[in-house]
Design a protein around this motif. Structure first.
Motif, PDB file in Angstrom:
ATOM      1  N   GLU A  32       3.967   1.279  -1.144  1.00 51.36           N
ATOM      2  CA  GLU A  32       4.643   1.385  -2.267  1.00 51.36           C
ATOM      3  C   GLU A  32       3.672   2.105  -3.498  1.00 51.36           C
ATOM      4  O   GLU A  32       4.214   2.761  -4.583  1.00 51.36           O
ATOM      5  CB  GLU A  32       5.101  -0.039  -2.845  1.00 51.36           C
ATOM      6  CG  GLU A  32       6.350  -0.466  -2.084  1.00 51.36           C
ATOM      7  CD  GLU A  32       7.431   0.540  -2.371  1.00 51.36           C
ATOM      8  OE1 GLU A  32       7.884   0.827  -3.461  1.00 51.36           O
ATOM      9  OE2 GLU A  32       8.267   0.858  -1.474  1.00 51.36           O
ATOM     10  N   LEU A  33       2.428   1.807  -3.446  1.00 50.80           N
ATOM     11  CA  LEU A  33       1.671   2.093  -4.344  1.00 50.80           C
ATOM     12  C   LEU A  33       1.167   3.564  -4.271  1.00 50.80           C
ATOM     13  O   LEU A  33       1.387   4.233  -5.364  1.00 50.80           O
ATOM     14  CB  LEU A  33       0.033   1.201  -3.982  1.00 50.80           C
ATOM     15  CG  LEU A  33      -1.222   1.631  -4.877  1.00 50.80           C
ATOM     16  CD1 LEU A  33      -0.808   1.441  -6.269  1.00 50.80           C
ATOM     17  CD2 LEU A  33      -2.126   0.433  -4.488  1.00 50.80           C
ATOM     18  N   PRO A  53      -9.519   1.943  -2.793  1.00 48.00           N
ATOM     19  CA  PRO A  53      -8.451   1.972  -3.892  1.00 48.00           C
ATOM     20  C   PRO A  53      -8.098   3.572  -4.337  1.00 48.00           C
ATOM     21  O   PRO A  53      -9.119   4.213  -4.474  1.00 48.00           O
ATOM     22  CB  PRO A  53      -8.808   1.139  -5.027  1.00 48.00           C
ATOM     23  CG  PRO A  53     -10.434   0.911  -4.650  1.00 48.00           C
ATOM     24  CD  PRO A  53     -10.729   1.217  -3.348  1.00 48.00           C
ATOM     25  N   PHE A  54      -6.849   3.583  -4.275  1.00 45.01           N
ATOM     26  CA  PHE A  54      -6.373   5.155  -4.939  1.00 45.01           C
ATOM     27  C   PHE A  54      -6.791   5.555  -6.257  1.00 45.01           C
ATOM     28  O   PHE A  54      -7.087   4.972  -7.008  1.00 45.01           O
ATOM     29  CB  PHE A  54      -4.890   5.065  -4.344  1.00 45.01           C
ATOM     30  CG  PHE A  54      -4.320   4.742  -3.325  1.00 45.01           C
ATOM     31  CD1 PHE A  54      -4.725   5.901  -1.987  1.00 45.01           C
ATOM     32  CD2 PHE A  54      -3.272   3.942  -3.144  1.00 45.01           C
ATOM     33  CE1 PHE A  54      -4.150   5.334  -1.011  1.00 45.01           C
ATOM     34  CE2 PHE A  54      -2.804   3.734  -1.768  1.00 45.01           C
ATOM     35  CZ  PHE A  54      -3.128   4.148  -0.795  1.00 45.01           C
ATOM     36  N   ASN A  55      -7.038   7.010  -6.123  1.00 41.53           N
ATOM     37  CA  ASN A  55      -7.516   7.539  -7.269  1.00 41.53           C
ATOM     38  C   ASN A  55      -6.456   8.577  -7.740  1.00 41.53           C
ATOM     39  O   ASN A  55      -6.228   9.528  -6.810  1.00 41.53           O
ATOM     40  CB  ASN A  55      -8.958   8.032  -7.211  1.00 41.53           C
ATOM     41  CG  ASN A  55      -9.324   9.101  -8.418  1.00 41.53           C
ATOM     42  OD1 ASN A  55      -8.855   9.950  -8.790  1.00 41.53           O
ATOM     43  ND2 ASN A  55     -10.491   8.550  -8.779  1.00 41.53           N
ATOM     44  N   SER A  56      -5.858   8.605  -8.755  1.00 34.59           N
ATOM     45  CA  SER A  56      -4.701   9.592  -9.199  1.00 34.59           C
ATOM     46  C   SER A  56      -5.100  10.898  -9.119  1.00 34.59           C
ATOM     47  O   SER A  56      -4.107  11.614  -8.464  1.00 34.59           O
ATOM     48  CB  SER A  56      -3.878   9.242 -10.338  1.00 34.59           C
ATOM     49  OG  SER A  56      -4.858   9.299 -11.395  1.00 34.59           O
ATOM     50  N   GLY A  57      -6.099  11.155  -9.461  1.00 32.74           N
ATOM     51  CA  GLY A  57      -6.818  12.505  -9.592  1.00 32.74           C
ATOM     52  C   GLY A  57      -6.804  13.103  -8.113  1.00 32.74           C
ATOM     53  O   GLY A  57      -6.470  14.453  -7.762  1.00 32.74           O
ATOM     54  N   ARG A  58      -7.311  12.396  -7.031  1.00 28.85           N
ATOM     55  CA  ARG A  58      -7.421  12.842  -5.874  1.00 28.85           C
ATOM     56  C   ARG A  58      -5.923  12.948  -5.359  1.00 28.85           C
ATOM     57  O   ARG A  58      -5.843  13.723  -4.157  1.00 28.85           O
ATOM     58  CB  ARG A  58      -8.232  11.762  -4.928  1.00 28.85           C
ATOM     59  CG  ARG A  58      -9.643  11.784  -5.196  1.00 28.85           C
ATOM     60  CD  ARG A  58     -10.671  12.841  -4.833  1.00 28.85           C
ATOM     61  NE  ARG A  58      -9.866  13.727  -3.780  1.00 28.85           N
ATOM     62  CZ  ARG A  58      -9.769  13.712  -2.701  1.00 28.85           C
ATOM     63  NH1 ARG A  58     -10.254  12.716  -1.804  1.00 28.85           N
ATOM     64  NH2 ARG A  58      -9.252  14.437  -1.776  1.00 28.85           N
ATOM     65  N   ILE A  59      -4.839  12.211  -5.545  1.00 24.20           N
ATOM     66  CA  ILE A  59      -3.817  12.347  -5.031  1.00 24.20           C
ATOM     67  C   ILE A  59      -3.154  13.321  -5.369  1.00 24.20           C
ATOM     68  O   ILE A  59      -2.405  14.114  -4.831  1.00 24.20           O
ATOM     69  CB  ILE A  59      -2.853  10.776  -5.264  1.00 24.20           C
ATOM     70  CG1 ILE A  59      -3.524   9.591  -4.601  1.00 24.20           C
ATOM     71  CG2 ILE A  59      -1.268  11.041  -5.153  1.00 24.20           C
ATOM     72  CD1 ILE A  59      -3.002   8.551  -4.918  1.00 24.20           C
ATOM     73  N   SER A  78       0.657  -1.305   0.099  1.00 21.04           N
ATOM     74  CA  SER A  78       0.022  -0.087   0.022  1.00 21.04           C
ATOM     75  C   SER A  78       0.789   1.152  -0.063  1.00 21.04           C
ATOM     76  O   SER A  78       0.624   2.453  -0.661  1.00 21.04           O
ATOM     77  CB  SER A  78      -1.004  -0.116   1.128  1.00 21.04           C
ATOM     78  OG  SER A  78      -1.593   1.023   1.212  1.00 21.04           O
ATOM     79  N   ALA A  91       2.413   6.155  -7.212  1.00 26.62           N
ATOM     80  CA  ALA A  91       1.271   7.268  -7.445  1.00 26.62           C
ATOM     81  C   ALA A  91       1.868   8.540  -7.286  1.00 26.62           C
ATOM     82  O   ALA A  91       1.686   9.619  -8.151  1.00 26.62           O
ATOM     83  CB  ALA A  91       0.067   7.126  -6.761  1.00 26.62           C
TER      84      ALA A  91
END
Lengths: 257, 136
Positions: free
Chosen positions: B18-19, B114-120, B16, B23
């Protein structure tokens, strides 16, 4: 053209019978792409907003109350949020304040029949980008959509789903499968022991991350299992945990092949 | 002028972390050419204020579900010493209780797995906005 949200029959009439006015205006519907979060508890409004927004080509994700709206806004990235003010559980003003504190920069418009200048000023202070007064004028709705969504003639399409990260890195994927194998044994053990608190912990991790590795089905099964475990509906919980663990085994077998 | 951010990832699940690191690196490389990031991690959230101090941390991503404690408790601990440090909560679920407690205790962001790249990306942009406000 406007729709009146206080009168259901009139509202559905507007949608179902294409009157000459709407035919004439059809030319002026912009062609757009993007993701809109609609936070609205009223069924008629849900239907009408969705219908009219989707005509442009944009996608609509619906939240039926303020809490769900906040949760969705934190989980996905939207191009625009349209939010009712008077809602159960959490009203639009409360949701807006939370979004501001948590750094959500998506433009949010208030959908409201409270259109006194003092109301509109208050919404603006809280952080709303603007106000769409009910009954909503379609030309104004389309103007706002056009301002914040991508015109289809442009090549860049932005969708909330596209933003979801799918991990390709073999090193990270290997870590995921190693952990998944461990989780599989743990779930088997905890099901036998009926150790519900440990089941929640293990399944919680799968629920959170399987989606980033392309296993939406695991996420869905994990979410269902968690729901039953937390509601203390243990019989259904164990059934769901077993289905989840079966699916986990299939995923691991595919990986090992 | 290039900016370097020291980022602390607090999460017990290695992949998690690393993910999220991957990102964030993508955000940094794709969107902000003049930005660099150093990553530090903690699996437990223990001795958090020391970790922040010794590594001169600028931005924290703090998982709520930690093995021996809750990220919400760790947030409170951070706030006692660092009232202005940017802390983004991370969770497998956006349960309203966790969200409202995070807001009450001064979290500056909340992202959901699960992660969302826009939010990150949004969290990185918010950090840079804060930085430019502090400088002006």
């Amino acid at each position: 053209m406007t729709w009146n949200t206080s009168n259901n029959s009139k509202a559905s009439e507007l949608e179902n019978k294409p009157n000459p006015d709407s035919v004439a205006k059809a030319q002026s519907i912009p062609s757009l792409s993007g993701d809109v979060l609609l936070v609205e508890d009223n069924k008629v409004n849900q239907h009408l907003f969705t219908f009219n927004i989707e005509k442009t080509g944009a996608k609509v994700d619906l939240a039926e109350n303020g809490q769900e709206g906040l949760q969705k806004a934190l989980s996905n990235h939207y191009d625009l949020i349209l939010m009712d003010i008077e809602m159960p559980l959490m009203d639009g003003k409360e949701v807006m304040s939370s979004l501001v504190q948590l750094g959500i920069n998506t433009p949010v418009y208030a959908l409201t029949a409270n259109n006194m200048p003092s109301d509109i000023a208050e919404y603006s202070v809280i952080g709303f980008r603007g106000t769409l007064s009910k009954p909503v004028e379609l030309t104004i709705l389309y103007q706002i959509l056009g301002q914040h969504l991508t015109n289809c003639n442009d090549k860049v399409h932005n969708t909330a789903q596209r933003d979801k990260i799918l991990v390709q890195d073999p090193k990270i994927r290997a870590m995921f499968y190693t952990d998944l194998a461990k989780q599989h044994s743990e779930i088997t053990e905890y099901i036998q022991e009926l150790n519900y608190s440990e089941l929640i912990k293990v399944i919680h991790v799968i629920n959170g991350l399987a989606g980033n590795f392309g296993y939406d089905e695991l996420t869905d099964l994990a979410a269902e299992s968690l729901r039953f475990l937390r509601n203390k509906q243990y019989q259904q919980a164990i059934q769901h945990c077993s289905s989840l663990n079966q699916k986990v085994a299939e995923v691991l077998n595919e990986y090992n092949d | 002028m290039s900016i370097t951010i020291n980022i602390l990832l607090v999460d017990d699940v290695e992949y998690s972390r690393e993910l999220l690191r991957g990102a964030l690196l993508t955000c940094v490389h794709d969107h902000k050419k003049d930005l660099e990031a150093n990553f530090f991690h903690s699996s437990t959230g223990e001795d958090i204020t020391d970790t922040i101090k010794y590594n001169d941390i600028d931005l924290v991503y703090l998982d709520i579900e930690l093995p021996h404690t809750s990220g919400l408790k760790v947030l409170k601990e951070i706030r006692e010493t660092y009232p202005n440090l940017m802390v983004v909560m991370v969770s497998g679920e956006s349960s309203i209780g966790n969200v409202t407690t995070s807001i009450r205790d001064g979290a500056n962001g909340f992202i959901v797995k699960p992660f969302n790249s826009g939010r990150i990306l949004e969290t990185v942009e918010n950090y840079l906005k804060r930085l430019s406000k502090q400088k002006s």
